[in-house]
Design a protein around this motif. Sequence first.
Motif, PDB file in Angstrom:
ATOM      1  N   GLN A 103       0.804  -1.218   0.000  1.00 49.60           N
ATOM      2  CA  GLN A 103       0.000   0.000   0.000  1.00 49.60           C
ATOM      3  C   GLN A 103       0.841   1.274   0.000  1.00 49.60           C
ATOM      4  OE1 GLN A 103      -2.785  -0.296   3.256  1.00 49.60           O
ATOM      5  NE2 GLN A 103      -4.267  -1.436   2.031  1.00 49.60           N
ATOM      6  N   ASP A 104       2.055   1.205   0.565  1.00 52.75           N
ATOM      7  CA  ASP A 104       2.919   2.385   0.591  1.00 52.75           C
ATOM      8  C   ASP A 104       3.809   2.475  -0.647  1.00 52.75           C
ATOM      9  OD1 ASP A 104       4.718   0.354   1.004  1.00 52.75           O
ATOM     10  OD2 ASP A 104       5.529   1.141   2.880  1.00 52.75           O
ATOM     11  N   ASP A 105       3.487   1.666  -1.675  1.00 56.21           N
ATOM     12  CA  ASP A 105       4.206   1.636  -2.953  1.00 56.21           C
ATOM     13  C   ASP A 105       5.594   1.005  -2.865  1.00 56.21           C
ATOM     14  OD1 ASP A 105       2.141   2.726  -4.433  1.00 56.21           O
ATOM     15  OD2 ASP A 105       2.806   4.789  -4.103  1.00 56.21           O
TER      16      ASP A 105
END
Length: 266
Positions: free
Chosen positions: A40-42
């Motif tokens: 989700q935080d890339d």
Amino acid sequence: MSNFTFSLTDLEHIVALAKDAGKAIMQVYAKADLGVEVKQDDSPVTAADIASHNVIVAGLKTHFADIAVMSEEAADISWTERQTWQTYWLIDPLDGTKEFIKRNGEFTVNIALIHQGKAIAGVVYAPVLNKCYSGILGHGAWLEHEGVVTELDISSRAINTPPVVVGSRSHVSPDVALYLEQLGEHTMLSVGSSLKFCMVAEGQADVYPRLGLTSEWDTAAAQAVLESAGGVVLAYPAMTPLEYNQKETILNPYFIAASKAWLAKN
């Protein structure tokens, strides 16, 4: 756990566990498909991150069942719960995932023991390089390479001339660039993962300025190794000890990891 102790025998268990995790990582490393996904935080995560996590958590539950565990791959633990922890394991099953994906060998298994906010013991294992760093505050630090164990002690080591700075291969921040400009003449080495701390602990570098974002699991094990070897890790610019589990966010402040000689002159 006010009288908590951690022995050299305990450290041997963690070294063995880190090596087992390294074997799990190398099984994935040998494959054409590394199983890369995006969190989700890339940031990337691979099948090796998960395999290493599973090995470490299972091993910790076997040998240290009464100590809590926090892993990068299982970090959804509330601050309400975490702030009650006096002692816990802080692990990064595969530090340097980008280096792993690049297949350059500069990635590590990081296992740290945190007690009352301090990283008191740690193991950093680089499976491709066959290097295993370990340390316990107050007892010492060691490097095992190709079956040979060497004690690490930089407590009275002089600064290199010109000074040697080690930095990230994948994350060079503008603040680090400014720091280097102000430093003047120096030699710059680039390496991935927590190996940067370990280069300072070995005396190959004088300072590792990390003036960019890191998470607590990125630094704890290697901080324990470096400080056990006679180095220091300080929040920057406050120059106070880098501590753990003292706030809700798991992000670290900027920090400087260095030999004591470096800090005395800078």
